[in-house]
Design an enzyme around this catalytic site. Sequence first.
Site, short mmCIF file in Angstrom:
data_model
loop_
_atom_site.label_atom_id
_atom_site.label_comp_id
_atom_site.label_asym_id
_atom_site.label_seq_id
_atom_site.Cartn_x
_atom_site.Cartn_y
_atom_site.Cartn_z
N GLY A 38 0.86 -1.19 0.00
CA GLY A 38 0.00 0.00 0.00
C GLY A 38 0.89 1.22 0.00
N THR A 39 0.56 2.18 -0.85
CA THR A 39 1.57 3.17 -1.17
C THR A 39 0.98 4.52 -1.48
OG1 THR A 39 2.88 1.45 -2.21
CG2 THR A 39 3.39 3.66 -2.87
#
Lengths: 271, 217, 204
Positions: free
Chosen positions: B2-3
């Site tokens: 997740g970024t």
Amino acid sequence: METAQQGGFSFDLCKRNEFFAAKGVQHPGFTKTGTTIAGLIFKDGVVLGADTRSTAGSTVADKNCEKIHFIAPNIYCCGAGTAADTENVTGMVASQLELHRYATGTQSRVVTAMTLLKGHLFKYQGHVSAALVLGGVDFRGPHLFTVYPHGSTDSLPFATMGSGSLNAMAVFEAGFKDDMSREEAMALVARAIRSGVMNDLGSGSNVDLCIITKDGVEYLRNHEYLQTKTYERQFPQKFASGSVPVVRERVYDIRRAVQVVEGEPMEMEVS
Amino acid sequence: MGTTIMAASYDGGVVMGADSRTSTGSYVANRVTDKITPLTDRVYICRSGSAADTQNLSRYVQWFLEQHGMELGDDPEVKTAAKLAQTMAYQNKNLLQASGGLAGLIVAGWDKHHGGSVFAIPLGGTLVKVPFSIGGSGSAYINGLCDRLWRPNMSEEECKAFVVKAVSHAMARDGSSGGCIRTVVISKDGIKRSFIPGDEVPVAAGELPPPVRQVRA
Amino acid sequence: MSIFEYNGSAIVAMAGKECVAIGSDLRFGVQLQTLATDYKKVYKIHDQLFIGLAGLGTDAETLSQRFAFKHNLYKLREERDIKPSAFGQLVSATLYERRFGPYFCQPVIAGLEPDGSPYLCGMDSIGAQETAKDFMVAGTATDSLLGICESLWRPDLGPEELFETLSQALLSGQDRDCLAGWGAVVYVITKDKVIARTLKGRMD
């Protein structure tokens, strides 16, 4: 008829095993290393640590196995996941690096080991389930990597893996400092592994350590021996001869009729 | 992974930014990840999605660009790098979680023919040249902010401030983005990396007072 | 049902002082139906090296033949018998080659090294080696065998004592397993002789 193989996996039983599975027969579980492994970088190098329990389901398969694998004289690797995979993947990379050293005559680099590992694991898309903590010292200094089964890698000053990784990481997060001394680093890694051994059911038995510096490697097998039996028998059970009913007995003499003796090399005139 | 990742162009080049969190489930596996990976000296890629897929994809692109650079006898152009990354992502999209799911790549850099440029490679593996691009799970929270703040012909400092502000807002709202902020500025003068530690990331979600230490009598 | 429980087996190997012993039960069955009561699961590779193969019977037989074949090739090339430790690597490699379509077999290897020291090793079905200096077990009776071996085994047992200890463990272990039993066979390997004994066990 057996054909000479060029290495690589063989898939000829897959169809048959799928047929078994379709009949409702379960595929077996493999020996896992429900594990706590950890490593950190200190002032002069890297310390790697591992517990020594291997499990098959909920049974302890091996109470004192070795999870810190040799990669190169200056590189070692802790393995978690399916035991056969960690053993073979590290062995394969170790042999590739040895050949590379013969070809180039230079010390192996940690990044090379890391790249070979991730390439192999990525190729098998996570089906080769090896989770690794790779550490070593080369001419660029100390390096520490984690390698995940799908083939991703992280470069970190301190790292943990396996089912006990959360326990070990808690200890590292609380106690890690930059540029620790060798003794401090060993104590912290041992403490991290111990927290896995004591608090994670998949990890257990003893603590192995491996300290790598530019001057050499110290592999401390069973650095902390936590598994002394608490129930040693006072009077060891001895069975007298004939305690079990023998129906038939055959004795084979296997002493060699011919003995092979190494010969002495002959003196040779050189002039 | 997740970024939050982003890249924005300014007058003389581009600024790329990213958070540093890698998570497996709800566990933060790496809190100091570098998601801005070099492809050549002047072209970088922001990675989001599966770490394994994007790391290995970047390796292949690096390798191809190195060969290409030798044949060319010059630095590859940004659009060449972007096209290569796009081709790899598109041709393997059935295998890669990187371009199949909510993920994508941003290729940005500087070359002497086109100056600074940003290419987005979103979802299915399309390639779009854009003035700026945001990506990753955190980008959902900063679409409006970025549309409001970005403007053409910013200076390097203005553009970098814009990137840091946007990323810190995304990190504040998105649970799977966090850690520190890494930025890379690419211009004709080369690259400049910088790093904002986790405890110095600008407060984005409301100005909270610092915690008061309880002193026991 | 697990594929390992299709035929049933109990295998134990123990190390003693300059000797090793390995034994198996004698039942051959298909699930709960017993078909034969003289089915040994221990195979001889050479005079000082035996391998026990637990798990699916058909795979055990295939593997025993492949290992015999591989050892024959080894002898032709090297003009000597294979060392137990080298054989352990060979078995491991053979099983890991089929990592994604395994033989459903768990081997136990027992032998004497050229220097006379005992060698024991066990594996899972994809070749994860586990070397032990005390004992190794495999088969459907693993759970009950592990406990009793842990309790009965002592270091430096002589060949006769080793035989009695292993037999006691094997017989009592397999009594608690429906899929193994009907007597046992035990091989005690020493420097200059191999003693093979067939044991009487419960016939139910």
